[in-house]
Design an enzyme around this catalytic site. Structure first.
Site, mmCIF file in Angstrom:
data_model
loop_
_atom_site.group_PDB
_atom_site.id
_atom_site.type_symbol
_atom_site.label_atom_id
_atom_site.label_comp_id
_atom_site.label_asym_id
_atom_site.label_seq_id
_atom_site.Cartn_x
_atom_site.Cartn_y
_atom_site.Cartn_z
ATOM 1 C CD GLU A 60 -3.044 -0.992 0.236
ATOM 2 O OE1 GLU A 60 -3.029 -0.049 -0.573
ATOM 3 O OE2 GLU A 60 -3.905 -1.891 0.213
ATOM 4 N NE ARG B 241 -3.704 2.812 -0.807
ATOM 5 C CZ ARG B 241 -4.991 2.717 -0.508
ATOM 6 N NH1 ARG B 241 -5.705 3.774 -0.262
ATOM 7 N NH2 ARG B 241 -5.595 1.533 -0.420
ATOM 8 C CG ASP C 50 -6.019 -6.937 -7.608
ATOM 9 O OD1 ASP C 50 -4.976 -7.279 -7.019
ATOM 10 O OD2 ASP C 50 -6.797 -6.076 -7.150
ATOM 11 C CD GLU D 159 -10.593 -1.340 -8.687
ATOM 12 O OE1 GLU D 159 -11.756 -0.994 -8.370
ATOM 13 O OE2 GLU D 159 -9.621 -1.218 -7.926
ATOM 14 C CB THR E 203 -1.788 -1.076 -9.258
ATOM 15 O OG1 THR E 203 -3.051 -1.739 -9.299
ATOM 16 C CG2 THR E 203 -1.334 -0.906 -7.813
HETATM 17 C C1 DMJ Z 1 -6.167 0.654 -5.134
HETATM 18 O O1 DMJ Z 1 -5.388 0.833 -4.031
HETATM 19 C C2 DMJ Z 1 -5.392 0.001 -6.246
HETATM 20 O O2 DMJ Z 1 -6.053 0.203 -7.438
HETATM 21 C C3 DMJ Z 1 -5.185 -1.463 -6.011
HETATM 22 O O3 DMJ Z 1 -4.560 -2.088 -7.096
HETATM 23 C C4 DMJ Z 1 -6.502 -2.147 -5.778
HETATM 24 N N1 DMJ Z 1 -7.276 -1.504 -4.772
HETATM 25 C C5 DMJ Z 1 -7.410 -0.066 -4.765
HETATM 26 C C6 DMJ Z 1 -8.576 0.491 -5.518
HETATM 27 O O4 DMJ Z 1 -9.706 -0.232 -5.519
#
Ligand code: DMJ
Length: 626
Positions: free
Chosen positions: A212, A216, A356, A525, A612
């Site tokens: 995370e 982020r 994912d 998403e 992501t």
């Molecule tokens: C985000 O932190 C990122 O997109 C991650 O890959 C999946 N979860 C959240 C958004 O839903």
């Protein structure tokens, strides 16, 4: 990448407007004769026969003078000229059928961007994009007023909460969105907060999650560094601190995060890092999520590239090199991995939570290395391609009664039962599949240059089908917002649950929502995939779908006093709010909507990969190096 011969015939190229395909000239003559007044009144008399012969002669002459026309719609698609050829037909190609028959109804001769110009024929995308910017400012103003410096805003209780280790995650996640939108005040406020506070926080704070924090905070800092250095890909004038502040802060953070790798006896890092020590340990059950350990590489690679220090990329890439050697089910992997043994744990296979972005980063890390990438990275694309074949073979099914294409799960591995469960998280896959098919260029250009092979076309088709399903997960509910998880009605599965509540949706019986899964966390998403699919296919329907979703967010999640809130139940009106604004609403959801409604040259997909968490990272060799 070698370009392979297109195995598909023209009819396999999926376009919704099949009715606009050009008819054969002889069919037209035939139909013209059969339907014209000449047939009804004159065919039995000699004058009539003479007139018919005269007309055939005239048409033959016309044909001889026009046979070199390039203008068939299907040819246009193969050549990649698409709409252009179609316009040619209208304005100057073979015209004679129009003498006898009413022309088929044709769509307006405008490119999707022109449709977006706000003329009489289409919605005003400039205004719509401006509305997204206003939403971003509203989200930020709530956060700034009640939660500045906390990780997240609780918009109803009007306070902040530190759920991500206390590094001010919303500030960093939102910064490059503000740069891209050109909201200079936010760029300045967020930038100055980072300059003043973030390094101290990084040195003093305790436990954070490696994944995370990387996607982020590290990702946000690196994008801010790049965008503020090149002033490219943004609408922002240069406000906030010098780019070096972002880079130095990123290095400070990554140096501590590296202990996740160095503490582990294998290439697989521990999931929890204590920043102030720095030290690291596995999660309480001893396991790491597969997606978490394989979703660090874009960020660590880019940091090595801009800092000149290879230690970040070396550590991160070892994970993928190790994963290459592990056993898989047609490229699909279990969602847990043991950092102490380096082996997968359990058999649960899914592309939702914990699985994912493993698949996303196989493709994107390969793309990141750009056209001059070394051949020793080909294994990443091979792993991606094999996995997507595995998805199509093992996980894709259609719902009943209306045939929505979805990606289910194998909770008990390859020999266990299939589960028709799909997390909203899986909706990222539509965008990834489309990106993987054309490598970021438009479908039209890829077709023209004969770059799409069989796998690419299959993946693109699945991308479009899946994006529709994801959109219907929104449309089927009373609020127009998707649940966190949906089940799909199949021959084998019709388990009890709720329907979405929107009685006018055709898919009410196809999508089943369990009570525990009715919430919505403002996730990105689906709009992420709509953005990628719009850029690649140029089909304006993806913008329209995105607009409907945005309107639903505005209607049901906006809190008047500032910010937006997650919901408890998307099937009920009014929905109960959850009192939490996730950082990714500013970092991802609003950014993707803004880009979806905007000029396609802003952050182009053949020059940037989005991490992501939607932080754009330049593709090597395509943008000015900073
Ligand atoms: C985000 O932190 C990122 O997109 C991650 O890959 C999946 N979860 C959240 C958004 O839903």
């Amino acid at each position: 990448m070698s370009s392979k011969t297109l195995p598909y015939s023209n009819k396999d190229i999926h376009y919704d407007n099949a009715k606009f395909r050009q008819r054969s000239v002889f069919k037209v003559i035939n139909q013209t004769l059969l339907t014209s007044n000449v047939k009804h009144h004159c065919t039995s008399c000699s004058t009539g026969k003479f007139l018919v012969l005269l007309m055939i002669f005239g048409i033959a002459c016309l044909l001889l003078t026009h046979t070199s026309s390039p203008g068939s719609v299907s040819n246009g698609l193969v050549n990649g000229s698409g709409n252009g050829t179609y316009e040619h037909n209208i304005s100057g190609g073979i015209r004679f059928p129009n003498l006898f028959r009413r022309a088929p109804r044709l769509p307006p001769q405008l490119t999707p961007d022109q449709i977006g110009g706000g003329g009489k024929l289409g919605p005003n995308w400039v205004d719509r994009q401006e509305n997204v910017k206003k939403a971003f400012i509203h989200a930020w103003s709530g956060y700034k007023r009640y939660a500045m410096g906390f990780d997240e805003l609780k918009p109803l209780s009007k306070q902040g909460v530190d759920g991500l280790g206390g590094l001010g995650a919303t500030v960093v996640d939102a910064l490059d969105t503000a740069m891209i939108m050109g909201v200079d005040e936010v760029v300045s406020e967020a930038g100055l907060w980072i300059e003043k506070h973030l390094s101290n926080r990084i040195s003093e704070k305790g436990q954070v999650n490696l994944f995370e924090t990387t996607i982020r905070v590290l990702g946000g800092l690196l994008s801010a560094y790049h965008l503020s250095s090149v002033n490219q890909g943004t609408n922002s004038t240069h406000t906030g601190p010098e780019p070096a502040v972002y880079l130095e802060t990123a290095k400070n953070l990554a140096d501590r995060l590296l202990s996740g790798f160095t503490s582990s006896p294998t290439a697989i890092p521990y999931g929890d890092v204590v920043l102030r020590d720095p030290s690291a340990h596995p999660a309480p059950d001893g396991l790491s999520s597969t997606s978490e350990v394989s979703t660090l590489q874009l960020e660590f690679n880019y940091l090595s590239s801009v800092s000149g220090d290879p230690k970040y990329t070396v550590a991160a890439m070892k994970v993928l090199e190790h994963m290459k050697t592990l056993p898989k089910v047609e490229g699909l992997v279990p969602i847990f991995i043991n950092p102490n043994t380096g082996e997968f744990s359990g058999e649960n296979i899914r592309l939702g939570s914990r699985g994912d972005s493993y698949y996303e980063y196989l493709l994107k890390v390969w793309l990141q290395k750009g056209p001059n990438r070394e051949s020793n990275l080909t294994y990443l694309y091979d792993m991606y391609e094999e996995a997507m074949k595995g998805v199509r073979h093992r996980l894709v099914r259609k719902s009943i009664p209306n045939g929505l294409v979805f990606v289910g799960e194998l909770p008990y591995g390859s020999d266990g039962d299939f589960s028709p469960k799909m997390d909203h998280l899986v909706c990222f896959l539509a965008g990834t599949l489309a990106l993987g098919a054309t490598k970021g260029i438009t479908k039209e250009k890829a077709m023209r240059d004969n770059l799409l092979n069989f796998e690419d076309l299959e993946n693109l088709k699945l991308a479009e089908d899946l994006a529709k399903t994801c959109f219907e997960m929104y449309s089927v509910t009373s609020t127009g917002l998707a649940p966190e998880i949906a089940y799909f009605h199949t021959e084998e599965f019709s388990d009890g649950g709720l329907d979405g509540g929107n009685k006018s949706s055709k898919y009410l019986n196809d999508i089943i929502i369990k009570r525990a899964d009715r919430h919505n966390l403002l996730r990105p998403e689906t709009v992420e995939s709509l953005f990628v699919l719009y850029r690649i296919t140029e089909d304006p329907k993806y913008r329209e779908w995105g607009w409907q979703i945005f309107e639903a967010f505005e209607k049901y999640t906006r809190i008047d006093t500032g910010g937006y809130s997650s919901l408890d139940d998307v099937t009920k009106i009014p929905p109960h709010t959850r009192d939490k604004m996730e950082t990714f609403f500013l970092g991802e959801t609003l950014k993707y909507l803004y880009l979806l409604f905007g000029d396609t040259s802003l952050v182009p997909l053949d020059k940037y990969v989005f991490n992501t968490e939607a932080h754009p990272i330049p593709i090597e060799g395509t943008t000015k190096r900073v």
